[in-house]
Write a protein that holds these residues in place. Structure first.
Motif, PDB file in Angstrom:
ATOM      1  N   ALA A 227      56.595  25.327  41.425  1.00  0.00           N
ATOM      2  CA  ALA A 227      57.960  25.666  40.965  1.00  0.00           C
ATOM      3  C   ALA A 227      58.549  26.872  41.703  1.00  0.00           C
ATOM      4  CB  ALA A 227      57.943  25.919  39.466  1.00  0.00           C
ATOM      5  N   HIS A 228      59.910  27.011  41.530  1.00  0.00           N
ATOM      6  CA  HIS A 228      60.721  28.107  42.082  1.00  0.00           C
ATOM      7  C   HIS A 228      60.791  28.069  43.611  1.00  0.00           C
ATOM      8  CE1 HIS A 228      60.487  29.484  38.004  1.00  0.00           C
ATOM      9  NE2 HIS A 228      59.192  29.773  38.084  1.00  0.00           N
TER      10      HIS A 228
ATOM     11  N   SER B  85      62.787  31.696  44.852  1.00  0.00           N
ATOM     12  CA  SER B  85      62.972  32.365  43.560  1.00  0.00           C
ATOM     13  C   SER B  85      64.046  31.638  42.765  1.00  0.00           C
ATOM     14  CB  SER B  85      63.343  33.843  43.769  1.00  0.00           C
ATOM     15  OG  SER B  85      63.367  34.524  42.531  1.00  0.00           O
ATOM     16  N   THR B  86      64.035  30.300  42.848  1.00  0.00           N
ATOM     17  CA  THR B  86      65.031  29.500  42.133  1.00  0.00           C
ATOM     18  C   THR B  86      64.619  29.324  40.682  1.00  0.00           C
ATOM     19  OG1 THR B  86      63.918  27.454  42.814  1.00  0.00           O
ATOM     20  CG2 THR B  86      65.705  28.245  44.219  1.00  0.00           C
ATOM     21  N   GLY B  87      65.628  29.019  39.836  1.00  0.00           N
ATOM     22  CA  GLY B  87      65.334  28.825  38.421  1.00  0.00           C
ATOM     23  C   GLY B  87      65.137  30.127  37.696  1.00  0.00           C
ATOM     24  N   ARG B  88      64.333  30.094  36.662  1.00  0.00           N
ATOM     25  CA  ARG B  88      64.087  31.279  35.823  1.00  0.00           C
ATOM     26  C   ARG B  88      62.998  32.106  36.490  1.00  0.00           C
ATOM     27  NH1 ARG B  88      61.311  32.875  31.071  1.00  0.00           N
ATOM     28  NH2 ARG B  88      62.667  33.870  29.519  1.00  0.00           N
ATOM     29  N   SER B  89      63.371  32.887  37.474  1.00  0.00           N
ATOM     30  CA  SER B  89      62.404  33.642  38.272  1.00  0.00           C
ATOM     31  C   SER B  89      62.926  35.053  38.493  1.00  0.00           C
ATOM     32  CB  SER B  89      62.193  32.955  39.621  1.00  0.00           C
ATOM     33  OG  SER B  89      61.417  33.745  40.474  1.00  0.00           O
TER      34      SER B  89
ATOM     35  N   TYR C  39      62.319  25.852  35.898  1.00  0.00           N
ATOM     36  CA  TYR C  39      61.412  25.758  37.035  1.00  0.00           C
ATOM     37  C   TYR C  39      62.142  25.814  38.382  1.00  0.00           C
ATOM     38  CZ  TYR C  39      57.470  24.538  33.999  1.00  0.00           C
ATOM     39  OH  TYR C  39      56.475  24.564  33.077  1.00  0.00           O
ATOM     40  N   GLY C  40      63.467  25.701  38.362  1.00  0.00           N
ATOM     41  CA  GLY C  40      64.205  25.692  39.622  1.00  0.00           C
ATOM     42  C   GLY C  40      63.803  24.499  40.469  1.00  0.00           C
TER      43      GLY C  40
ATOM     44  N   LEU D   8      55.712  12.814  42.831  1.00  0.00           N
ATOM     45  CA  LEU D   8      56.470  12.236  41.716  1.00  0.00           C
ATOM     46  C   LEU D   8      57.897  12.765  41.689  1.00  0.00           C
ATOM     47  CD1 LEU D   8      53.927  12.404  38.728  1.00  0.00           C
ATOM     48  CD2 LEU D   8      54.646  10.375  39.992  1.00  0.00           C
ATOM     49  N   LYS D   9      58.030  14.080  41.871  1.00  0.00           N
ATOM     50  CA  LYS D   9      59.347  14.731  41.810  1.00  0.00           C
ATOM     51  C   LYS D   9      59.496  15.736  42.941  1.00  0.00           C
ATOM     52  CE  LYS D   9      60.105  14.690  36.764  1.00  0.00           C
ATOM     53  NZ  LYS D   9      60.346  15.564  35.595  1.00  0.00           N
ATOM     54  N   ALA D  10      60.722  15.896  43.398  1.00  0.00           N
ATOM     55  CA  ALA D  10      61.083  16.979  44.313  1.00  0.00           C
ATOM     56  C   ALA D  10      62.544  17.297  44.006  1.00  0.00           C
ATOM     57  CB  ALA D  10      60.882  16.558  45.760  1.00  0.00           C
ATOM     58  N   ASP D  11      62.756  17.977  42.845  1.00  0.00           N
ATOM     59  CA  ASP D  11      64.125  18.242  42.378  1.00  0.00           C
ATOM     60  C   ASP D  11      64.121  19.466  41.475  1.00  0.00           C
ATOM     61  OD1 ASP D  11      63.127  17.430  39.851  1.00  0.00           O
ATOM     62  OD2 ASP D  11      63.706  15.337  40.224  1.00  0.00           O
ATOM     63  N   ASN D  12      65.209  19.670  40.737  1.00  0.00           N
ATOM     64  CA  ASN D  12      65.302  20.801  39.800  1.00  0.00           C
ATOM     65  C   ASN D  12      65.632  20.304  38.396  1.00  0.00           C
ATOM     66  OD1 ASN D  12      67.899  19.957  40.177  1.00  0.00           O
ATOM     67  ND2 ASN D  12      68.709  21.959  40.839  1.00  0.00           N
TER      68      ASN D  12
END
Length: 325
Positions: free
Chosen positions: A251-252, A275-279, A234-235, A225-229
């Motif tokens: 996520a991340h 480790s993208t996003g809030r990680s 969730y990065g 469904l999604k492959a984005d940020n």
């Protein structure tokens, strides 16, 4: 020699010979011949209708009739054997197949019901062996109807089996990161301490600690469904729609290995740990959503881990520690 008859002539006082007229003689002869012919005809008819007088054609017809009786008796026995076999299939259909696929069994009334409307066997009535022929025809017709119903039922079972196979393939059933690639199972589903605010809040997924670039696998068949940020915190993340109400979120991620609209199979590499996003550190945050509600992912690992591994992961996941996101 016929007797000569006389009469007494009183006028001449003498006996005279009675003379028979020719016409009367002819009538007597014709009457005799006619009665003889009629008697002979009646005797012939009587002889023809007795079992002691058979023409070659009658013998052939009698033999064919006996063969027909034997064939019908053999057919009846074969029909009974087929009926027994069909009954066994019907029992398995109702008591095994339909129970397994959680569908209603077919009632005996529907399977054994007769044919309504006009008399289907009227043309077979009025013969010496009508009862034998009619009973056999009824059995064959009933068997054919039951076979048609059972054939339709088995087609339905096949379709249910295909749907069941698709369902089993779609359900998220493996860990998204292999055990040998994990440093540890950092945090499970439930209340955890937020790594940034230190406030206790509900954690709706599971965190798998692994090196950046560790492969992440689709846990079931589905469509990306999604492959984005696009989701805050969730990065880089991926959402897969598995159908049957199941959606999974990864996520991340450091990078993707799939695109929106792509169909993936269980075990396909869809991305890589990051480790993208809030990680706070490299890890995979994994969620399972069923009918719009986030559920505990640990209940969906039966396809990739042993019972001992499940117990160990369950103990770690239930520890109320700090999450990584």
């Amino acid at each position: 020699m016929s007797k000569v008859k006389y009469y007494y002539d009183s006028e001449n006082l003498a006996y005279r010979k009675i003379e028979t007229k020719r016409r009367k003689k002819f009538a007597y002869i014709m009457l005799f011949l006619l009665s003889s012919a009629l008697f002979g005809f009646l005797c012939l008819v009587a002889l023809i209708n007795t079992p002691y007088f058979e023409t070659p054609k009658d013998k052939i017809l009698t033999s064919e009739l006996e063969n027909m009786k034997i064939n019908y008796q053999l057919l009846n026995k074969k029909v009974e054997v087929m009926d027994e076999a069909l009954t066994a299939i019907e029992e398995r259909d109702n008591n095994i197949y339909r129970i397994y696929f959680n569908t209603s069994p077919i009632s005996d009334e529907e399977r054994k019901s007769g044919f309504g409307g006009i008399n289907r066997y009227k043309d077979l009535e009025g013969f010496n062996n009508s009862e034998l022929v009619i009973n056999t025809s009824k059995k064959v017709d009933r068997l054919m109807k039951e076979l048609a119903i059972q054939s339709k039922s088995l087609n339905e079972i096949v379709e249910l089996g295909k749907q069941k196979e698709k369902l089993l393939a779609a359900i998220p059933a493996i860990q998204p990161v292999k055990n040998e690639d994990l440093k540890r199972m950092a945090s499970g589903y439930g209340y955890r301490s937020d790594p940034f605010t230190k406030i206790r809040k509900f954690h709706y997924g599971m965190d798998f600690t692994a090196k950046t670039g560790t492969p992440v696998f689709a846990s079931g068949d589905g469509v990306v469904l999604k492959a984005d940020n696009s989701l805050s915190g969730y990065g880089n993340h991926i959402e897969i729609n598995h159908g049957y109400g199941y959606v999974t979120l990864y996520a991340h991620l450091s990078k993707y290995n799939c695109r929106p609209g792509q169909r993936v199979k269980r075990g396909d590499i869809i991305g890589y740990v990051g480790s993208t996003g809030r990680s706070e550190a490299p890890h995979l945050h994994y969620e399972v959503i069923k009918n719009g509600e986030k559920v505990n992912p640990i209940n969906f690992y039966y396809g990739s881990i042993s019972a001992e591994e499940y117990i160990a992961i369950s103990k770690l996941a239930n520890q109320e520690n700090q999450s990584l996101d």
